[in-house]
Design an enzyme around this catalytic site. Structure first.
Site, PDB file in Angstrom:
ATOM      1  N   HIS A 267      -8.773   8.716   8.644  1.00 28.98           N
ATOM      2  CA  HIS A 267      -8.680   7.691   7.597  1.00 28.98           C
ATOM      3  C   HIS A 267      -8.896   6.278   8.118  1.00 28.98           C
ATOM      4  O   HIS A 267      -8.440   5.904   9.194  1.00 28.98           O
ATOM      5  CB  HIS A 267      -7.407   7.823   6.759  1.00 28.98           C
ATOM      6  CG  HIS A 267      -6.110   7.552   7.478  1.00 28.98           C
ATOM      7  ND1 HIS A 267      -5.607   6.285   7.619  1.00 28.98           N
ATOM      8  CD2 HIS A 267      -5.214   8.390   8.068  1.00 28.98           C
ATOM      9  CE1 HIS A 267      -4.445   6.356   8.256  1.00 28.98           C
ATOM     10  NE2 HIS A 267      -4.184   7.616   8.557  1.00 28.98           N
ATOM     11  N   ASP A 279      -3.479   5.223  14.442  1.00 26.29           N
ATOM     12  CA  ASP A 279      -3.343   5.662  13.038  1.00 26.29           C
ATOM     13  C   ASP A 279      -4.176   4.762  12.145  1.00 26.29           C
ATOM     14  O   ASP A 279      -3.693   3.780  11.647  1.00 26.29           O
ATOM     15  CB  ASP A 279      -1.855   5.631  12.655  1.00 26.29           C
ATOM     16  CG  ASP A 279      -1.602   6.281  11.311  1.00 26.29           C
ATOM     17  OD1 ASP A 279      -2.512   6.953  10.795  1.00 26.29           O
ATOM     18  OD2 ASP A 279      -0.507   6.100  10.780  1.00 26.29           O
ATOM     19  N   GLU A 312      -5.104   6.572   2.955  1.00 25.50           N
ATOM     20  CA  GLU A 312      -4.153   7.636   3.305  1.00 25.50           C
ATOM     21  C   GLU A 312      -2.732   7.107   3.280  1.00 25.50           C
ATOM     22  O   GLU A 312      -1.839   7.740   2.730  1.00 25.50           O
ATOM     23  CB  GLU A 312      -4.483   8.202   4.692  1.00 25.50           C
ATOM     24  CG  GLU A 312      -3.729   9.508   5.009  1.00 25.50           C
ATOM     25  CD  GLU A 312      -2.323   9.291   5.551  1.00 25.50           C
ATOM     26  OE1 GLU A 312      -1.500  10.219   5.442  1.00 25.50           O
ATOM     27  OE2 GLU A 312      -2.022   8.208   6.064  1.00 25.50           O
ATOM     28  N   GLU A 313      -2.520   5.932   3.861  1.00 29.46           N
ATOM     29  CA  GLU A 313      -1.138   5.453   4.037  1.00 29.46           C
ATOM     30  C   GLU A 313      -0.430   5.258   2.710  1.00 29.46           C
ATOM     31  O   GLU A 313       0.746   5.588   2.573  1.00 29.46           O
ATOM     32  CB  GLU A 313      -1.122   4.157   4.853  1.00 29.46           C
ATOM     33  CG  GLU A 313      -1.676   4.284   6.274  1.00 29.46           C
ATOM     34  CD  GLU A 313      -0.881   5.226   7.162  1.00 29.46           C
ATOM     35  OE1 GLU A 313       0.155   5.734   6.707  1.00 29.46           O
ATOM     36  OE2 GLU A 313      -1.316   5.463   8.309  1.00 29.46           O
ATOM     37  N   ASP A 339      -5.460  13.181  12.308  1.00 29.31           N
ATOM     38  CA  ASP A 339      -4.594  12.064  11.891  1.00 29.31           C
ATOM     39  C   ASP A 339      -3.211  12.149  12.543  1.00 29.31           C
ATOM     40  O   ASP A 339      -2.196  12.053  11.879  1.00 29.31           O
ATOM     41  CB  ASP A 339      -4.476  12.037  10.353  1.00 29.31           C
ATOM     42  CG  ASP A 339      -3.677  10.830   9.872  1.00 29.31           C
ATOM     43  OD1 ASP A 339      -3.543   9.860  10.632  1.00 29.31           O
ATOM     44  OD2 ASP A 339      -3.178  10.872   8.734  1.00 29.31           O
ATOM     45  N   HIS A 411       2.737   2.996  12.938  1.00 27.23           N
ATOM     46  CA  HIS A 411       3.071   2.023  11.871  1.00 27.23           C
ATOM     47  C   HIS A 411       3.762   0.764  12.405  1.00 27.23           C
ATOM     48  O   HIS A 411       4.412   0.063  11.640  1.00 27.23           O
ATOM     49  CB  HIS A 411       3.952   2.657  10.783  1.00 27.23           C
ATOM     50  CG  HIS A 411       3.303   3.772  10.047  1.00 27.23           C
ATOM     51  ND1 HIS A 411       3.927   4.463   9.029  1.00 27.23           N
ATOM     52  CD2 HIS A 411       2.068   4.322  10.143  1.00 27.23           C
ATOM     53  CE1 HIS A 411       3.117   5.397   8.549  1.00 27.23           C
ATOM     54  NE2 HIS A 411       1.984   5.335   9.213  1.00 27.23           N
TER      55      HIS A 411
HETATM   56 ZN   LIG Z   1      -2.473   8.327   9.489  1.00 24.28          ZN
END
Ligand SMILES: [Zn+2]
Length: 456
Positions: A267, A279, A312-313, A339, A411
């Site tokens: 993503h 990510d 995606e998030e 992912d 994140h």
């Molecule tokens: Zn991800």
């Protein structure tokens, strides 16, 4: 891109399918020395940086994706637009007001509501586990800021995240039900530093944020000293229910069966504190580089399609992709998403019943050299962007990356390029490239192998 390998002729007999093994091994070896994935990862994280859905950066990431796929020689490069909800962070701050005034490091959770302008000041109640908070009756937290400080366990397979993530996703709604005016969690992090970790929560909650792990421990110590603790929290954000987003697509069309498609991707969007290297710029880079290496100099028998999913998030890209491709779903041979960062693939699950087929036997011949365990289990998850395809009965794979370090960074502001090890990234490319090569140049039918096993 230099020419790499000649694709084998399409093979349909078992012996011929097994004859894919030498080229699969060659593809894997080339992948280990190929710079494509690293270059993509560096370019995306450097030239675009953080790219949350709804931000101008995601638009730039879309254009980067199109340009990159074209430059790599993909065909039918295009974007598939959709709309989705996009939460955007505003000004945020948190501090202990009493008894020991001091600032706290926080990041608002996705879909957090804003506090009134100027923030709120309220007493806190600390729960050492999420269940302890759930055990509170409705109304018990009236006027309070609920704080959950449960610690995430570090594991190789990421199970620690699955075990705890309801405290972030459901917590704000559950705290609201019990009367809380705001909600704080210890970040879903396996690192002990002062970086909070962002992430999405369900809508319908209250102002909610993640504390850094050490700030959560600091609060516990302050509370343990016995006096009432008051926090001031100011969380501002905005929400666009219909933000534009895009799935970016490129193909290497099959020469014999162009309508039979392998779908692989990562993503493009990320959270905002870091540059989204693990990510999921890594996943985007792994998928595109693997597809390119699998195809080599000549087109494969079947089509290999790379998708850079665009939301995606905060959700939406997998559902949009499945909705746009439901009529084609029966022709999708297999789907997969990378992912879980850039750590090595340590174990993988192939579609049910396919392990001992000639094509997958050829693929598995690369695994010992790459130190990957071929699990006998069928996959039950494969990445959230392919869940929509899975619901349409598209066969899928689950290549498990080593997640030991992933949740130190995930994140947070520490999700940056320097955390990726080039050799580990390359190992991912090698596994995916060999897999795509063997599937795209055989006639393996994962739906049939699953059926055969079911009727045995
Ligand atoms: Zn991800």
């Amino acid at each position: 891109m230099p020419c790499l390998i000649a694709a084998a002729a399409v093979v349909s007999s078992p012996a011929a399918a097994q004859s894919l093994a030498p080229t699969a091994q060659k593809v894997a070896a080339q992948a280990l020395a190929d710079p494509t994935a690293w270059t993509m990862l560096e370019n995306l994280t450097t030239e675009i940086g953080p790219r949350p859905v709804g931000s101008p950066a995601l638009t730039r990431a879309r254009d980067w994706g199109v340009a990159t796929l074209k430059q790599l020689g993909f065909q039918n490069v295009h974007v598939e637009a959709f709309t989705t909800g996009a939460w955007s962070r505003g000004a945020e701050s948190a501090e202990v007001v009493a008894p020991y005034p001091q600032k706290l490091h926080v990041l608002g959770l996705g879909r957090s509501t804003s506090t009134p302008a100027g923030g709120i000041t309220a007493p806190i109640v600390v729960f050492h586990s999420y269940q302890e908070m759930l055990d509170q009756p409705v109304g018990a937290l009236k006027g309070k800021i609920a704080v959950v400080t449960q610690v995430m366990r570090k594991t190789e397979d990421g199970e620690g995240y699955g075990a705890i993530n309801a405290q972030r996703t459901q917590g704000p709604v559950e705290a609201a039900k019990r009367g809380a005016v705001a909600y704080l969690i210890r970040s879903l992090s396996t690192e002990d530093n002062r970086e909070p970790h962002a992430g999405a929560a369900m809508p319908g909650g209250i102002p909610a944020a993640a504390l850094s792990p050490v700030d959560a421990e600091q609060l516990e110590r302050i509370v343990a000293r016995g006096q009432a603790v008051t926090i001031h929290l100011d969380l501002q954000s905005s929400f666009n229910p219909k933000a534009e987003a895009w799935n970016v697509v490129g193909e290497i069309p099959g020469r014999d069966h162009p309508e039979q498609v392998l779908v692989v991707g990562g993503h493009l969007d990320s959270w905002d504190p870091g540059t989204g290297a693990i990510d999921d710029a890594a996943g985007v880079a792994i998928a595109a580089a693997a597809a390119k290496l699998a195809a080599g100099a000549n087109p494969p028998s079947r089509t290999i399609r790379v998708v850079m999913w665009g939301s995606e998030e905060q959700g939406g890209s997998g559902a949009a992709y499945a909705a746009a491709h439901k009529d084609e779903a029966a022709k999708i041979i297999v789907a997969g998403e990378s992912d879980l960062g850039a750590g090595q693939i340590w174990s993988l699950r192939l579609p049910k019943g396919s392990m001992t087929t000639p094509a997958m036997t050829a693929f598995r011949s690369v695994l010992p050299g790459l130190r990957v365990i071929a699990s006998g289990e069928a996959p039950n998850e494969g990445g959230s962007d392919i869940e929509g395809l899975m619901a349409l009965s598209v066969p899928f794979v689950d290549f498990n990356q080593d997640a030991t370090r992933y949740f130190d960074l995930h994140h947070s502001a520490d999700d940056t390029l320097d955390k990726v090890k080039p050799d580990e990234l390359a190992q991912n490319v090698a596994v995916w490239a060999a897999f795509l090569y063997t599937v795209a140049n055989s006639d393996i039918d994962f739906r049939k192998t699953a059926q055969e096993i079911a009727t045995k």
